[in-house]
Write a protein that holds these residues in place. Structure first.
Motif, mmCIF file in Angstrom:
data_model
loop_
_atom_site.group_PDB
_atom_site.id
_atom_site.type_symbol
_atom_site.label_atom_id
_atom_site.label_comp_id
_atom_site.label_asym_id
_atom_site.label_seq_id
_atom_site.Cartn_x
_atom_site.Cartn_y
_atom_site.Cartn_z
ATOM 1 N N LYS A 10 50.039 144.044 18.796
ATOM 2 C CA LYS A 10 50.711 144.804 19.570
ATOM 3 C C LYS A 10 50.898 146.331 18.991
ATOM 4 C CE LYS A 10 53.905 141.364 21.712
ATOM 5 N NZ LYS A 10 55.223 140.985 21.801
ATOM 6 N N ALA A 11 51.231 146.544 17.674
ATOM 7 C CA ALA A 11 51.448 147.829 16.987
ATOM 8 C C ALA A 11 50.102 148.484 17.080
ATOM 9 C CB ALA A 11 51.574 147.626 15.644
ATOM 10 N N LYS A 12 48.784 147.936 16.973
ATOM 11 C CA LYS A 12 47.289 148.391 17.006
ATOM 12 C C LYS A 12 47.199 149.038 18.659
ATOM 13 C CE LYS A 12 43.594 149.453 15.047
ATOM 14 N NZ LYS A 12 43.706 150.768 14.299
ATOM 15 N N ARG A 13 47.659 148.089 19.372
ATOM 16 C CA ARG A 13 47.565 148.477 20.715
ATOM 17 C C ARG A 13 48.190 149.646 20.912
ATOM 18 N NH1 ARG A 13 48.431 148.659 26.095
ATOM 19 N NH2 ARG A 13 46.851 148.014 27.471
ATOM 20 N N ALA A 14 49.345 149.685 20.613
ATOM 21 C CA ALA A 14 50.302 151.070 20.823
ATOM 22 C C ALA A 14 49.645 152.071 20.198
ATOM 23 C CB ALA A 14 51.694 150.687 20.287
ATOM 24 N N GLU A 15 49.264 152.027 18.971
ATOM 25 C CA GLU A 15 48.343 153.226 18.191
ATOM 26 C C GLU A 15 47.246 153.682 19.151
ATOM 27 O OE1 GLU A 15 45.760 153.559 14.313
ATOM 28 O OE2 GLU A 15 47.338 152.033 14.050
ATOM 29 N N ILE A 16 46.476 152.798 19.528
ATOM 30 C CA ILE A 16 45.087 153.079 20.286
ATOM 31 C C ILE A 16 45.491 154.023 21.452
ATOM 32 C CG2 ILE A 16 43.203 152.115 21.531
ATOM 33 C CD1 ILE A 16 42.938 150.116 19.297
ATOM 34 N N THR A 17 46.779 153.332 22.367
ATOM 35 C CA THR A 17 46.904 153.975 23.533
ATOM 36 C C THR A 17 47.665 155.396 23.243
ATOM 37 O OG1 THR A 17 48.998 152.841 23.503
ATOM 38 C CG2 THR A 17 47.076 151.957 24.929
ATOM 39 N N GLY A 18 48.232 155.337 22.083
ATOM 40 C CA GLY A 18 48.832 156.821 21.781
ATOM 41 C C GLY A 18 47.640 157.833 21.332
ATOM 42 N N ALA A 19 46.780 157.283 20.855
ATOM 43 C CA ALA A 19 45.788 158.200 20.761
ATOM 44 C C ALA A 19 44.838 158.572 21.866
ATOM 45 C CB ALA A 19 44.750 157.441 19.423
ATOM 46 N N ILE A 20 44.761 157.624 22.816
ATOM 47 C CA ILE A 20 44.147 158.167 24.102
ATOM 48 C C ILE A 20 44.832 159.058 24.747
ATOM 49 C CG2 ILE A 20 43.701 157.105 26.475
ATOM 50 C CD1 ILE A 20 42.543 154.277 24.743
ATOM 51 N N ARG A 22 46.866 161.216 23.521
ATOM 52 C CA ARG A 22 46.621 162.535 22.843
ATOM 53 C C ARG A 22 45.346 163.371 23.327
ATOM 54 N NH1 ARG A 22 48.854 159.790 18.893
ATOM 55 N NH2 ARG A 22 46.971 159.210 18.002
ATOM 56 N N CYS A 23 44.381 162.203 23.360
ATOM 57 C CA CYS A 23 43.109 162.960 23.829
ATOM 58 C C CYS A 23 43.007 163.397 25.345
ATOM 59 C CB CYS A 23 42.075 161.860 23.907
ATOM 60 S SG CYS A 23 41.368 161.457 21.931
ATOM 61 N N HIS A 24 43.775 162.633 26.104
ATOM 62 C CA HIS A 24 43.905 163.073 27.441
ATOM 63 C C HIS A 24 44.541 164.571 27.630
ATOM 64 C CE1 HIS A 24 42.166 160.090 29.749
ATOM 65 N NE2 HIS A 24 42.789 158.919 29.187
ATOM 66 N N ALA A 25 46.093 164.453 26.861
ATOM 67 C CA ALA A 25 46.739 165.927 26.671
ATOM 68 C C ALA A 25 45.718 167.170 26.105
ATOM 69 C CB ALA A 25 47.697 165.691 25.905
ATOM 70 N N ASP A 26 44.898 166.665 25.174
ATOM 71 C CA ASP A 26 43.964 167.576 24.609
ATOM 72 C C ASP A 26 42.967 168.188 25.805
ATOM 73 O OD1 ASP A 26 45.177 167.826 22.235
ATOM 74 O OD2 ASP A 26 43.875 166.533 21.226
#
Length: 143
Positions: A10-20, A22-26
């Motif tokens: 779950k923590a890894k999934r949260a990390e990956i979705t957070g990175a995604i 941030r990429c969308h925001a960029d």
């Protein structure tokens, strides 16, 4: 035991979705900047076609190395060498190992890179230079 694995996943999934996110925001920010830039260009050149400017893509030259790759190559050459080698000889061997076209430009680039690796390894006490009366220092592994 599965609770720990489940929580870690779950923590890894949260990390990956957070990175995604941030990429969308960029992407959103860059798209807005591009729109503003295009509008500014149209002020100066009303007939400007934005698609006429091709994207600038960076492709590294074939002589580039990944992190630590050059050091490993240089040290492996020195380990199997029968005696001290010059910077230029080591650079030529690296060029051959990597299958690059042997040109003076590539050899000069590799000589600079090999020299940098050797000086760094000398400062760390891994290799030593032998003073010779030639153009190039001779190098060997400290045993």
């Amino acid at each position: 035991m599965t609770d720990y694995a489940l929580e870690a996943l779950k923590a890894k999934r949260a990390e990956i979705t957070g990175a995604i996110a941030r990429c969308h925001a960029d992407i959103q920010r860059l798209s807005e900047e591009l729109e503003h830039l295009d509008a500014t260009l149209r002020l100066f050149a009303p007939d400007f076609v934005a698609e006429s400017v091709l994207p600038k893509v960076f492709t590294p030259p074939k002589s580039w190395s990944k992190r630590g790759e050059m050091s490993r190559a240089v040290l492996s050459i020195l380990r199997i060498a029968k005696g001290p080698l010059s910077t230029r000889e080591i650079a030529s061997m690296v060029v051959q190992q990597r299958g690059l076209e042997v040109t003076s430009e590539i050899t000069n680039i590799m000589t600079r890179r090999v020299g940098h690796v050797l000086r760094d390894k000398r400062d760390k006490g891994v290799v030593r230079s032998i003073e010779e009366t030639g153009l190039w220092l001779q190098w060997e592994i400290v045993r």
